[in-house]
Design a protein around this motif. Structure first.
Motif, PDB file in Angstrom:
ATOM      1  N   UNK A 127       0.835  -1.205   0.000  1.00  0.00           N
ATOM      2  CA  UNK A 127       0.000   0.000   0.000  1.00  0.00           C
ATOM      3  C   UNK A 127       0.869   1.253   0.000  1.00  0.00           C
ATOM      4  N   UNK A 128       1.912   1.254   0.827  1.00  0.00           N
ATOM      5  CA  UNK A 128       2.791   2.424   0.887  1.00  0.00           C
ATOM      6  C   UNK A 128       3.452   2.692  -0.460  1.00  0.00           C
ATOM      7  N   UNK A 129       3.771   1.623  -1.196  1.00  0.00           N
ATOM      8  CA  UNK A 129       4.424   1.800  -2.498  1.00  0.00           C
ATOM      9  C   UNK A 129       3.500   2.450  -3.521  1.00  0.00           C
ATOM     10  N   UNK A 130       2.197   2.443  -3.238  1.00  0.00           N
ATOM     11  CA  UNK A 130       1.228   3.014  -4.176  1.00  0.00           C
ATOM     12  C   UNK A 130       0.746   4.403  -3.762  1.00  0.00           C
ATOM     13  N   UNK A 131       1.249   4.915  -2.645  1.00  0.00           N
ATOM     14  CA  UNK A 131       0.924   6.289  -2.265  1.00  0.00           C
ATOM     15  C   UNK A 131       1.665   7.243  -3.197  1.00  0.00           C
ATOM     16  N   UNK A 132       0.935   8.107  -3.857  1.00  0.00           N
ATOM     17  CA  UNK A 132       1.527   9.010  -4.839  1.00  0.00           C
ATOM     18  C   UNK A 132       1.211  10.457  -4.479  1.00  0.00           C
ATOM     19  N   UNK A 133       2.161  11.324  -4.730  1.00  0.00           N
ATOM     20  CA  UNK A 133       1.954  12.753  -4.508  1.00  0.00           C
ATOM     21  C   UNK A 133       0.754  13.214  -5.332  1.00  0.00           C
ATOM     22  N   UNK A 134      -0.144  13.957  -4.698  1.00  0.00           N
ATOM     23  CA  UNK A 134      -1.360  14.419  -5.351  1.00  0.00           C
ATOM     24  C   UNK A 134      -2.570  13.558  -5.056  1.00  0.00           C
ATOM     25  N   UNK A 135      -2.363  12.354  -4.538  1.00  0.00           N
ATOM     26  CA  UNK A 135      -3.465  11.456  -4.190  1.00  0.00           C
ATOM     27  C   UNK A 135      -4.211  12.001  -2.977  1.00  0.00           C
ATOM     28  N   UNK A 136      -5.547  11.904  -2.988  1.00  0.00           N
ATOM     29  CA  UNK A 136      -6.318  12.309  -1.820  1.00  0.00           C
ATOM     30  C   UNK A 136      -6.371  11.171  -0.807  1.00  0.00           C
ATOM     31  N   UNK A 148      -7.705   2.601  -2.554  1.00  0.00           N
ATOM     32  CA  UNK A 148      -6.603   1.775  -3.050  1.00  0.00           C
ATOM     33  C   UNK A 148      -6.220   0.715  -2.029  1.00  0.00           C
ATOM     34  N   UNK A 149      -6.160   1.103  -0.752  1.00  0.00           N
ATOM     35  CA  UNK A 149      -5.787   0.159   0.296  1.00  0.00           C
ATOM     36  C   UNK A 149      -6.813  -0.967   0.412  1.00  0.00           C
ATOM     37  N   UNK A 150      -8.092  -0.625   0.305  1.00  0.00           N
ATOM     38  CA  UNK A 150      -9.138  -1.652   0.377  1.00  0.00           C
ATOM     39  C   UNK A 150      -8.992  -2.651  -0.762  1.00  0.00           C
ATOM     40  N   UNK A 151      -8.703  -2.167  -1.957  1.00  0.00           N
ATOM     41  CA  UNK A 151      -8.516  -3.056  -3.105  1.00  0.00           C
ATOM     42  C   UNK A 151      -7.293  -3.950  -2.908  1.00  0.00           C
ATOM     43  N   UNK A 152      -6.224  -3.386  -2.351  1.00  0.00           N
ATOM     44  CA  UNK A 152      -5.003  -4.164  -2.136  1.00  0.00           C
ATOM     45  C   UNK A 152      -5.231  -5.275  -1.119  1.00  0.00           C
ATOM     46  N   UNK A 153      -5.894  -4.967  -0.018  1.00  0.00           N
ATOM     47  CA  UNK A 153      -6.163  -5.986   1.002  1.00  0.00           C
ATOM     48  C   UNK A 153      -7.050  -7.092   0.446  1.00  0.00           C
ATOM     49  N   UNK A 212      -0.118   5.031   7.837  1.00  0.00           N
ATOM     50  CA  UNK A 212      -0.998   3.957   7.370  1.00  0.00           C
ATOM     51  C   UNK A 212      -1.121   2.934   8.497  1.00  0.00           C
ATOM     52  N   UNK A 213      -2.353   2.586   8.849  1.00  0.00           N
ATOM     53  CA  UNK A 213      -2.631   1.653   9.946  1.00  0.00           C
ATOM     54  C   UNK A 213      -3.628   0.618   9.442  1.00  0.00           C
ATOM     55  N   UNK A 214      -3.214  -0.652   9.434  1.00  0.00           N
ATOM     56  CA  UNK A 214      -4.037  -1.732   8.889  1.00  0.00           C
ATOM     57  C   UNK A 214      -4.495  -2.684   9.989  1.00  0.00           C
ATOM     58  N   UNK A 215      -5.709  -3.230   9.822  1.00  0.00           N
ATOM     59  CA  UNK A 215      -6.223  -4.252  10.729  1.00  0.00           C
ATOM     60  C   UNK A 215      -6.923  -5.364   9.969  1.00  0.00           C
ATOM     61  N   UNK A 216      -6.231  -6.044   9.047  1.00  0.00           N
ATOM     62  CA  UNK A 216      -6.873  -7.080   8.239  1.00  0.00           C
ATOM     63  C   UNK A 216      -6.975  -8.415   8.974  1.00  0.00           C
TER      64      UNK A 216
END
Length: 553
Positions: A364-373, A380-385, A427-431
């Motif tokens: 998820x961190x690798x997909x954080x991009x400047x300009x992203x809300x 994006x994180x939900x899709x990745x999990x 970023x804090x995950x609880x999967x």
């Protein structure tokens, strides 16, 4: 008048009754297992699909926060809903029958694959949900156990489990136990476990590494890659030609699958990673799996990362000569009052959930991009999990940019806040993975603002020092007193409203919800998460890190 309604759960057909109480409370009172956690409509654990019937939303307290978990038109949350009629509900990704941790299996047969490798085939007395790359533990009569990778895809083998076991001179299992096993004998298996599993990474080219019978853990991943028709290359290391005991199958797969290659690597000719690095793989886009001895895995990981492989795309399972897992044994028994767990709790399961959570966070961190809300990042994180196989999130995914990093999780954020070129992000995950709760969070710095870098540095120092204090036997309350002093000594303020929590087989909310900072006993290993949130005393800058308390992090 408290009218009772019959609630049917599909596809099991099981029912419970509900009146004026919340549907979650009614289901729990009925004794049925139910996924839930936060009870405030934020985590989505108790999400159900409404197939039939009517319901009304829970009346909110004046000024209280509204449920924030996004729902489709045919979905509702059990913790936020009352039945208004008989209903028919479906719970996605959940079985009402808790899978057994230990099953019996009947030996179907065994045969020699090479002079020192035996194939053992067993049939469990109930179907096991196995992901490609997982292992089980064989329970022995003396209370000991041995771990072996499942070397096939049980769903495509009528539920049978296959194992490839090397005969070790004087080995308790491979010579004494395995030598005496005959067709028809009953064995006890525990699991499945393991996070070295197929990652479903959108057709990325796959590179596989194995040494010896580590190939057993790699073969199901290879079979999955061949089914998906992705580019896949296997490097299999051995001491002598006989060690490549599945050569006939692999050579046939080359003929059947033009995108597959495999390379037997004799120890006298070099190491598997050295051969692979000479073959010009596009490491930045690859997905790598490795299974074998620990030295090979650590060396291969270092070599692949140096060649450009993103860290979250290296997935590995190390094994030790005894066949035991890396989970070890707990340092002390869990407290029967404050550290209750469910029927499937196991150290192997908890470690696998932690490993997969760490991998998910990196992805998820690798997909954080400047300009992203923030909103785009959460989607994006939900899709990745989901792509990685998380069945639920036992707490909401939290992502914070900039000034929002000082806010506690339950406080609202600006979903339209954009990540800047010079910024700090949490970023804090609880999967939930295979029925076990993962929990991992960290802070990421974009740009090189000294205050942001100092925050991340202090954050990890406070966590490491507090973990060391835990090893000295401090209670949960004493740990957070210590963390507060450590933070102040570095010029930061500890946010004590994030105060650590339990972790177990899902859902731990059934057993205990006490926070770590209120615990008056020393917390046990692999039962608690240590959370550290730091805030700058004057600037809107914060950081967060959390991990499960364990002896070897």
């Amino acid at each position: 008048m408290n009218t009772r309604h019959v609630i049917e759960l599909a596809p099991s057909g099981k029912t419970f009754e509900a009146g004026d109480e919340l549907l979650l409370d009614a289901m729990l009172a009925s004794g049925l297992t139910v996924p839930f956690s936060c009870r405030r409509g934020a985590c989505g654990s108790c999400k159900v699909v409404v197939a039939d019937g009517a319901y009304r939303a829970k009346q909110l307290d004046p000024g209280g926060p509204a449920p924030s978990y996004p729902l489709a038109a045919n979905e509702m949350l059990l913790c936020q809903s009352h039945a208004c009629s008989n209903m028919r509900l479906e719970i996605p990704g959940w079985s009402l029958d808790t899978p057994a941790l230990v099953v019996e299996a009947t030996v179907l047969g065994k045969r020699a694959l090479s002079p020192d490798v035996i194939e053992l085939i067993v049939m469990p007395d109930m179907p096991l949900a196995v992901r490609a790359g997982q292992y089980v533990k064989f329970r022995l009569v003396d209370g000991d156990s041995r771990c072996f990778s499942i070397a096939n895809l049980p769903a495509e083998s009528d539920g049978r489990l296959g194992f490839q076991i090397r005969r070790v001179s004087g080995g308790l299992f491979s010579e004494t136990f395995l030598g005496a096993v005959e067709a028809g004998d009953l064995l006890q298996l525990e699991g499945p476990f393991g996070a070295c599993t197929w990652q479903d990474d959108d057709g990325a080219p796959v590179v596989l590494f194995a040494t010896g019978t580590g190939y057993a853990g790699i073969k199901p991943i290879l079979l999955t890659a061949l089914k998906r028709d992705v580019e896949v290359t296997l490097y299999w290391g051995g001491a002598q030609p006989a060690d490549f005991y599945d050569r006939v199958f692999l050579d046939r797969m080359i003929m059947d699958h033009p995108r597959f290659r495999w390379h037997p690597v004799l120890a006298s000719e070099g190491r598997v990673q050295e051969v692979a690095l000479g073959h010009g793989h596009h490491w930045q886009a690859a997905q790598v799996y490795a299974c074998g001895n620990g030295a090979m895995i650590s060396q291969t990981r270092a070599a692949c990362l140096e060649a450009g492989l993103p860290s979250h795309r290296f997935v590995a399972e190390a094994f030790v000569p005894s066949g035991r897992s890396s989970a070890g044994v707990p340092s002390k028994p869990l407290d029967p009052i404050w550290e209750k767990v469910g029927p499937r709790y196991s150290l192997d399961g908890m470690l696998a959930a932690r490993e997969q959570s760490i991998r998910a966070l990196a992805a998820i961190a690798s997909q954080l991009k400047v300009g992203m809300t923030t909103g785009e990042a959460l989607d994006m994180a939900a899709e990745q999990l989901h792509a990685m196989g998380a069945s639920h999130t036992w707490h909401p995914t939290y992502i914070r940019f900039g000034a929002d990093t000082v806010r506690p999780p339950r406080e609202g954020i600006d979903r339209q806040r954009r990540l800047r070129a010079t910024d700090i992000a949490v970023v804090d995950l609880g999967p939930v993975w295979d029925g076990y709760e993962g929990d991992y969070g960290d802070t990421f710095v974009f740009g090189d603002l000294p205050l942001h870098l100092a925050c991340k540095k202090a954050l990890h120092e406070v966590f490491d020092e507090t973990r060391e204090a835990w090893l000295r036997g401090l209670t949960g309350r004493e740990l957070y007193d210590f963390a507060e002093q450590s933070a102040e000594s570095k010029g930061w303020r500890l946010a004590r409203n994030l105060a650590g929590h339990r972790l177990a087989d899902f859902p731990h909310a059934l057993f205990e919800s006490k926070v770590l900072a209120e615990l008056e006993i020393p917390p046990s290993e692999m039962a608690w998460v240590l959370e550290i949130q730091l805030c700058h005393p004057t600037e809107p800058v914060g950081g967060f890190f959390e991990d499960m308390l364990m002896l070897q992090a």
